[in-house]
Design a protein around this motif. Structure first.
Motif, PDB file in Angstrom:
ATOM      1  N   THR A  41    -113.703 -85.225  47.745  1.00  0.00           N
ATOM      2  CA  THR A  41    -113.462 -86.670  47.880  1.00  0.00           C
ATOM      3  C   THR A  41    -112.714 -87.024  49.167  1.00  0.00           C
ATOM      4  O   THR A  41    -112.675 -88.181  49.565  1.00  0.00           O
ATOM      5  N   ILE A  45    -117.891 -89.008  55.590  1.00  0.00           N
ATOM      6  CA  ILE A  45    -119.333 -88.879  55.445  1.00  0.00           C
ATOM      7  C   ILE A  45    -120.020 -89.160  56.780  1.00  0.00           C
ATOM      8  O   ILE A  45    -119.718 -90.146  57.446  1.00  0.00           O
ATOM      9  N   SER A  62    -117.911 -81.776  40.830  1.00  0.00           N
ATOM     10  CA  SER A  62    -117.632 -83.215  40.765  1.00  0.00           C
ATOM     11  C   SER A  62    -116.455 -83.477  39.828  1.00  0.00           C
ATOM     12  O   SER A  62    -116.429 -82.979  38.701  1.00  0.00           O
ATOM     13  N   GLY A 147    -119.973 -89.394  44.457  1.00  0.00           N
ATOM     14  CA  GLY A 147    -120.809 -89.341  45.656  1.00  0.00           C
ATOM     15  C   GLY A 147    -122.034 -90.209  45.446  1.00  0.00           C
ATOM     16  O   GLY A 147    -122.117 -91.302  45.972  1.00  0.00           O
ATOM     17  N   ASP A 149    -122.655 -91.566  42.650  1.00  0.00           N
ATOM     18  CA  ASP A 149    -122.040 -92.663  41.889  1.00  0.00           C
ATOM     19  C   ASP A 149    -123.033 -93.453  41.042  1.00  0.00           C
ATOM     20  O   ASP A 149    -122.857 -94.647  40.828  1.00  0.00           O
TER      21      ASP A 149
ATOM     22  N   TYR B 137    -120.770 -92.570  47.741  1.00  0.00           N
ATOM     23  CA  TYR B 137    -119.489 -91.994  48.159  1.00  0.00           C
ATOM     24  C   TYR B 137    -118.411 -93.078  48.103  1.00  0.00           C
ATOM     25  O   TYR B 137    -117.623 -93.247  49.029  1.00  0.00           O
ATOM     26  N   LYS B 140    -118.143 -95.213  51.107  1.00  0.00           N
ATOM     27  CA  LYS B 140    -118.063 -94.618  52.446  1.00  0.00           C
ATOM     28  C   LYS B 140    -119.406 -94.739  53.151  1.00  0.00           C
ATOM     29  O   LYS B 140    -119.498 -94.563  54.361  1.00  0.00           O
ATOM     30  N   GLN B 252    -111.773 -93.566  44.651  1.00  0.00           N
ATOM     31  CA  GLN B 252    -112.963 -92.752  44.413  1.00  0.00           C
ATOM     32  C   GLN B 252    -113.011 -92.146  43.015  1.00  0.00           C
ATOM     33  O   GLN B 252    -114.097 -91.966  42.474  1.00  0.00           O
ATOM     34  N   GLN B 272    -109.569 -91.879  49.799  1.00  0.00           N
ATOM     35  CA  GLN B 272    -110.194 -92.179  48.500  1.00  0.00           C
ATOM     36  C   GLN B 272    -109.863 -93.602  48.046  1.00  0.00           C
ATOM     37  O   GLN B 272    -110.675 -94.253  47.398  1.00  0.00           O
TER      38      GLN B 272
END
Lengths: 285, 323
Positions: A41, A45, A62, A147, A149, B137, B140, B252, B272
């Motif tokens: 996390t 990216i 995860s 990620g 999600d 993400y 992100k 996150q 996060q």
């Protein structure tokens, strides 16, 4: 439907210690935990084509899957039974399985494939097919893969297997043939009872996941991971990859230009300035 | 005629905000995709929201009034909604991004063998396909996807689509007689935070971090949130420290939020956390460290002592509201 007590608990190398602790009066519970291997996390990216640039990224189990795994390991310790971890992913995903074995999972299945080009239902079909071949009473997921999600695969697997589902679980009690779980909603919580087998998706707060021990890591090395392909599961690749939800592009958000900075040394003046911003720009009062 | 169907939820006799938002974007999609906008509401009070559904553009309201639907259960709702989809064959099926919407959409999608774009913040009808943008993400990055199934299913991120009324009259009620059964049974419902604004749907969030120094000081955050009518949020650090419950965590491994106004006090801005709130429309940050990463994304960055500024701001807000 898979009959309960179809297979006795397998006292493999990695669970010998904890299985010995299990109460002999309890009916063993076999768990399947589906895990996914995602960028840490803390990662930044970078985009490459329609996906992310994996170079230099550290991958982890995860985070929500860790709560699912911990719940399964605790069931094994209390009641006996197997904890089988299953993942669908590229070669690197084997590291996620090793980590789970090191924490106390007893078996592992790796379905190899380019999971990034499969939609959630494709992933669910692969996992459901793999799960059918494993004796199980409960199937656990994280509430979402961090990620992607999506938060879709758990309920989809429940539907494909024909099981009840309880999503976003913060508390779990497993009885004989039934389970009770707390499901988190907006500002409230439901206590739900369901017959097993059932699918659970784990929320943070379900438990405090353990770390792997050195002993666990050594024991995990002796467990053979069962590796399969999508075709081995009797599925058509054309139904799994580039179907239903197709990636068009991946973009980074626009860089935010820095805002206005003010000195808050005079709290009353700062408070008035903030209020002015709230009223005039955010139009929030 | 195929169109857009929206799964709507009712709370205290009104459509939930997430449902109004989903209807609003659904109406725009129906204009492009062709066909009408329809709503599905379950429970014995379903017909009571016909006027409100109409106001948001729905021509029809499929009312699943059977008593088995008074309380949400995944399986019973999936069975009945499947029947409505069969009867109305929509091109697009939308859900508000509530707990129930996000529980039901994947279950039904697997049954219908179609895909879902979840938590989307943009939707358009593009060349016969539903094109969706969704944060990945935790924001992100943003993925654009095409959903090709019939119906194409999406769950809408709360606060991403403005709820906009149109000039429609009451929706025509279509009684749905189907009933469902569920093996999973709700045996108890516990209200955890009565009267608090839900984090996911909040227009305003006031959030605190480690700069509060100790758990009891979180009352400074609650006081401002109550005064301003917002929800409270928290950084992962203070959730892990046990100061506040996980349901308040933004970021996150907590909730990803996009309110109109986000006020962060004593939150340094770990990557996060930023991922979870950077799509907020207006961001105010209060921190004594002028180099705090949160200031990089703040629209108004206040370098100062939150222990003095928060109470002063709470007072100013109360005064402004009294006028």
């Amino acid at each position: 439907m898979i009959a309960r007590r179809l297979a006795p608990p397998v006292h493999g190398i990695s669970n010998a210690v904890s299985a010995a602790r299990a109460n002999p009066l309890e009916v063993p519970v076999n768990s399947v935990v589906c895990v996914t291997h995602v960028p840490d996390t803390e990662s930044r990216i970078k985009v490459s084509g329609r996906g992310i640039d994996e170079a230099g990224l550290k991958f982890i189990v995860s985070p929500y899957d860790e709560y699912a795994l911990e719940a399964a390991i605790r069931l094994k310790e209390a009641k006996g039974g197997d904890v089988t971890v299953v993942t669908f992913g590229p070669d690197r995903a084997a590291h996620a399985l090793r980590e789970c074995l090191a924490r106390g999972a007893t078996k592992a299945i790796h379905v190899k494939g380019d999971v990034a080009t499969a939609d959630s239902l494709g992933v669910a079909k692969v996992l459901a097919a793999a799960i059918k071949g494993i004796p199980h009473d409960i199937v656990l997921f994280g509430k979402q893969g961090v990620g992607g999600d999506n938060a879709l695969v758990g309920p989809m697997v429940a539907e494909l297997l024909g099981y009840p589902q309880i999503n976003v679980v913060t508390h779990l009690e497993v009885g004989e043939g039934t389970l009770k779980a707390h499901r988190e909603l907006e500002g409230s919580e439901e206590v739900i009872e369901a017959p097993m087998p059932a699918v659970i998706t784990a929320q943070k707060g379900l438990n405090e996941p353990r770390y792997s021990s050195l002993k666990g890591i050594m024991a995990a090395k002796k467990v053979a991971v069962d590796t399969k392909s999508v075709a081995d599961l009797g599925l058509s690749e054309a139904d799994i990859f580039n179907q239903r939800v197709v990636y068009v592009s991946l973009e980074l958000p626009a860089e935010k230009s820095g805002g206005r900075k003010i000195d808050g040394a005079d709290p009353a003046a700062a408070a008035r300035e903030i209020l002015k911003y709230i009223r005039e720009e955010a139009k929030a009062l | 005629m195929p169109g857009v169907l929206v799964f709507c939820e009712v709370s205290e006799g009104r459509l939930k905000k997430a449902s109004r938002e989903a209807l609003s974007i659904g109406r725009k999609l129906a204009e492009k995709a062709g066909g009408d906008l329809a709503a599905f509401v379950a429970g014995s009070g379903a017909a009571g929201v016909a006027a409100e559904c109409g106001k948001y553009g729905a021509k029809k309201l499929y009312a699943g009034a059977h008593g088995s639907l008074d309380n949400y259960t995944t399986e019973a709702y999936a069975t009945v909604l499947q029947q409505v989809v069969k009867d109305s064959s929509p091109s697009i099926l939308l859900f508000g991004g509530t707990s129930n919407g996000r529980d039901l959409a994947p279950r039904l999608a697997a049954r219908l063998n179609v895909g879902v774009a979840s938590d989307v913040d943009r939707l358009e009808w593009n060349d016969g396909k539903l094109r969706a943008r969704r944060p990945v993400y935790s924001g992100k990055a943003f993925a654009t996807v095409d959903v090709t199934g019939a119906p194409a299913i999406a769950t809408c991120r709360p606060n991403a689509f403005p709820a906009e009324e149109s000039a429609g009259g009451a929706a025509e009620i279509v009684n749905v007689t189907a009933q469902g059964e569920s093996r999973a049974r709700v045996i108890e419902t516990k209200i955890s935070e009565a009267g608090e604004v839900s984090l996911a749907e909040a227009d305003i969030i006031v959030s605190g971090g480690r700069g509060l120094k100790e758990g009891s000081n979180f009352s400074l955050i609650r006081d401002l949130a109550h005064a301003i009518g917002g929800a409270v949020g928290a950084s992962r650090a203070i959730v892990d420290a046990g100061w506040v419950d996980h349901q308040y965590q933004v970021g996150q491994t907590g909730r990803v939020v996009s309110p109109n106004l986000y006020i962060a006090a004593g939150v340094s801005g770990a990557i996060q956390h930023l991922a979870g709130m950077s799509s907020s429309k207006h961001i105010v940050a209060i921190n004594k460290d002028a180099e705090a990463p949160i200031f990089r994304i703040a629209d108004l960055a206040v370098v100062g002592d939150l222990f003095q500024i928060l109470p002063a701001l709470t007072e100013e807000v109360k005064k402004a509201k009294a006028h």
